[in-house]
Design a protein around this motif. Sequence first.
Motif, PDB file in Angstrom:
ATOM      1  N   ARG A   5      23.420  36.682 -23.155  1.00  0.00           N
ATOM      2  CA  ARG A   5      24.621  37.296 -23.737  1.00  0.00           C
ATOM      3  C   ARG A   5      24.267  38.075 -24.993  1.00  0.00           C
ATOM      4  N   SER A   6      23.380  37.504 -25.798  1.00  0.00           N
ATOM      5  CA  SER A   6      22.956  38.187 -27.020  1.00  0.00           C
ATOM      6  C   SER A   6      22.229  39.482 -26.695  1.00  0.00           C
ATOM      7  N   SER A   7      21.401  39.456 -25.665  1.00  0.00           N
ATOM      8  CA  SER A   7      20.661  40.649 -25.259  1.00  0.00           C
ATOM      9  C   SER A   7      21.605  41.738 -24.760  1.00  0.00           C
ATOM     10  N   ARG A   8      22.600  41.344 -23.965  1.00  0.00           N
ATOM     11  CA  ARG A   8      23.574  42.324 -23.463  1.00  0.00           C
ATOM     12  C   ARG A   8      24.386  42.916 -24.608  1.00  0.00           C
ATOM     13  N   ARG A   9      24.771  42.056 -25.543  1.00  0.00           N
ATOM     14  CA  ARG A   9      25.544  42.534 -26.689  1.00  0.00           C
ATOM     15  C   ARG A   9      24.734  43.534 -27.506  1.00  0.00           C
ATOM     16  N   GLN A  10      23.460  43.217 -27.721  1.00  0.00           N
ATOM     17  CA  GLN A  10      22.602  44.117 -28.482  1.00  0.00           C
ATOM     18  C   GLN A  10      22.406  45.440 -27.748  1.00  0.00           C
ATOM     19  N   PHE A  11      22.329  45.380 -26.417  1.00  0.00           N
ATOM     20  CA  PHE A  11      22.180  46.603 -25.622  1.00  0.00           C
ATOM     21  C   PHE A  11      23.413  47.491 -25.758  1.00  0.00           C
ATOM     22  N   ILE A  12      24.593  46.882 -25.724  1.00  0.00           N
ATOM     23  CA  ILE A  12      25.840  47.643 -25.856  1.00  0.00           C
ATOM     24  C   ILE A  12      25.938  48.279 -27.238  1.00  0.00           C
ATOM     25  N   ILE A  13      25.579  47.491 -28.263  1.00  0.00           N
ATOM     26  CA  ILE A  13      25.625  48.016 -29.633  1.00  0.00           C
ATOM     27  C   ILE A  13      24.648  49.174 -29.798  1.00  0.00           C
ATOM     28  N   SER A  14      23.432  48.993 -29.282  1.00  0.00           N
ATOM     29  CA  SER A  14      22.407  50.034 -29.404  1.00  0.00           C
ATOM     30  C   SER A  14      22.829  51.312 -28.687  1.00  0.00           C
ATOM     31  N   ARG A  15      23.415  51.166 -27.510  1.00  0.00           N
ATOM     32  CA  ARG A  15      23.852  52.347 -26.755  1.00  0.00           C
ATOM     33  C   ARG A  15      24.972  53.081 -27.486  1.00  0.00           C
ATOM     34  N   ARG A  16      25.871  52.322 -28.093  1.00  0.00           N
ATOM     35  CA  ARG A  16      26.971  52.954 -28.836  1.00  0.00           C
ATOM     36  C   ARG A  16      26.445  53.665 -30.081  1.00  0.00           C
ATOM     37  N   GLU A  17      25.490  53.042 -30.761  1.00  0.00           N
ATOM     38  CA  GLU A  17      24.932  53.666 -31.958  1.00  0.00           C
ATOM     39  C   GLU A  17      24.272  54.999 -31.630  1.00  0.00           C
ATOM     40  N   LYS A  18      23.546  55.040 -30.512  1.00  0.00           N
ATOM     41  CA  LYS A  18      22.854  56.270 -30.135  1.00  0.00           C
ATOM     42  C   LYS A  18      23.816  57.378 -29.731  1.00  0.00           C
ATOM     43  N   SER A  19      25.009  56.985 -29.301  1.00  0.00           N
ATOM     44  CA  SER A  19      25.981  57.995 -28.866  1.00  0.00           C
ATOM     45  C   SER A  19      26.782  58.574 -30.031  1.00  0.00           C
ATOM     46  N   MET A  20      26.683  57.959 -31.206  1.00  0.00           N
ATOM     47  CA  MET A  20      27.443  58.421 -32.363  1.00  0.00           C
ATOM     48  C   MET A  20      26.752  59.613 -33.011  1.00  0.00           C
ATOM     49  N   ASN A  21      27.554  60.548 -33.489  1.00  0.00           N
ATOM     50  CA  ASN A  21      27.033  61.723 -34.180  1.00  0.00           C
ATOM     51  C   ASN A  21      27.749  61.904 -35.509  1.00  0.00           C
ATOM     52  N   PHE A  22      27.014  62.443 -36.459  1.00  0.00           N
ATOM     53  CA  PHE A  22      27.629  62.702 -37.759  1.00  0.00           C
ATOM     54  C   PHE A  22      28.609  63.861 -37.641  1.00  0.00           C
ATOM     55  N   ASP A  23      29.756  63.718 -38.273  1.00  0.00           N
ATOM     56  CA  ASP A  23      30.799  64.739 -38.241  1.00  0.00           C
ATOM     57  C   ASP A  23      30.514  65.776 -39.333  1.00  0.00           C
ATOM     58  N   THR A  24      29.915  66.893 -38.943  1.00  0.00           N
ATOM     59  CA  THR A  24      29.529  67.913 -39.930  1.00  0.00           C
ATOM     60  C   THR A  24      30.726  68.605 -40.570  1.00  0.00           C
ATOM     61  N   SER A  25      31.916  68.402 -40.014  1.00  0.00           N
ATOM     62  CA  SER A  25      33.107  68.971 -40.657  1.00  0.00           C
ATOM     63  C   SER A  25      33.400  68.267 -41.979  1.00  0.00           C
ATOM     64  N   ARG A  26      32.702  67.147 -42.223  1.00  0.00           N
ATOM     65  CA  ARG A  26      32.883  66.406 -43.472  1.00  0.00           C
ATOM     66  C   ARG A  26      32.055  66.988 -44.614  1.00  0.00           C
ATOM     67  N   PHE A  27      31.217  67.975 -44.335  1.00  0.00           N
ATOM     68  CA  PHE A  27      30.448  68.599 -45.407  1.00  0.00           C
ATOM     69  C   PHE A  27      31.393  69.127 -46.479  1.00  0.00           C
ATOM     70  N   ALA A  28      31.011  68.921 -47.727  1.00  0.00           N
ATOM     71  CA  ALA A  28      31.880  69.311 -48.837  1.00  0.00           C
ATOM     72  C   ALA A  28      31.745  70.783 -49.202  1.00  0.00           C
ATOM     73  N   ASP A  29      30.649  71.429 -48.784  1.00  0.00           N
ATOM     74  CA  ASP A  29      30.388  72.805 -49.197  1.00  0.00           C
ATOM     75  C   ASP A  29      29.739  73.557 -48.034  1.00  0.00           C
ATOM     76  N   ILE A  30      30.179  74.776 -47.806  1.00  0.00           N
ATOM     77  CA  ILE A  30      29.634  75.556 -46.687  1.00  0.00           C
ATOM     78  C   ILE A  30      28.185  75.964 -46.931  1.00  0.00           C
ATOM     79  N   ARG A  31      27.706  75.823 -48.165  1.00  0.00           N
ATOM     80  CA  ARG A  31      26.320  76.185 -48.483  1.00  0.00           C
ATOM     81  C   ARG A  31      25.343  75.053 -48.191  1.00  0.00           C
TER      82      ARG A  31
END
Length: 291
Positions: A5-31
Amino acid sequence: SKPARSSRRQFIISRREKSMNFDTSRFADIREKPQLEQLLAHMITPLVETPGILMITNMLLYFQPFNDISSVPVFKYQLCTIKNLYRRRFIMSHCGLELLFADDRSLFLTFRSKEVRDHVFNVLSKQQELRLHKEHSLENMQLKWSQRKISNFQYLLFLNQQAGRSLNDLTQYPVFPWIISDYTSNSLDLKNPRTFRDLSKPIGALNDQRLSALRERFAQMPDTPECPRFMYGSHYSTPGYVLYFLVRVAPEYMLRLQCGKFDSADRLFSSLAGCWTSVLKNHSDVKELIP
């Protein structure tokens, strides 16, 4: 089984982490220009590890948590406000990086390996916006302290920072030594040496009678590779000791550590005089103070 169960949970967490991307619309300055690809990191606060994505641009550092618990979707830190960078250990692993800011805030991050941490450190160190306070060297701070340009508190806190201790990690919390030994007099005689603790000895050696008893116990202990002999059964700083002093300032820390419950009432901090008596006489109490 539990490991499966721990291994499956870690696999799900790892897969979700890899699918996440930083939201570049949060940049404070266009430069702004990214200085490295987004990285997985954990933001460390007392007893909490918050996973997220780290992004560094030529102007700001961003941390975007995976969860949406915080009211702030992305934490933003201007590089020009960083006054110091420290490589840190976390849970005995050299994977941490702590940033200290000009307004005395701090950010403690951990990464998957020492190599990733060092890469982030090097990228940050090369940024032109960075204005590190190079005058905060050990020699300069020692000179300022000896000339009374900074307080004892500031100097001790600096020494703790240099030693790798952090307010964000209860296992490596700053240590302040006991200085005063008189907690019963109505006024302190600062010219009397007995008013002060003997700083030439560790806290566990201040009471000769207790030290003799500890040495006798040490001599009678079996000494094996699996369990070598020891003098003290405790340490001068532990998460429990830190929470002992912080229970009224930050009660949520103790609730986190003890599954939503406070410690027994007779074990909660209630008196500085009583605490000093305990660390002087109790065979299992050798704690120092905290800031």
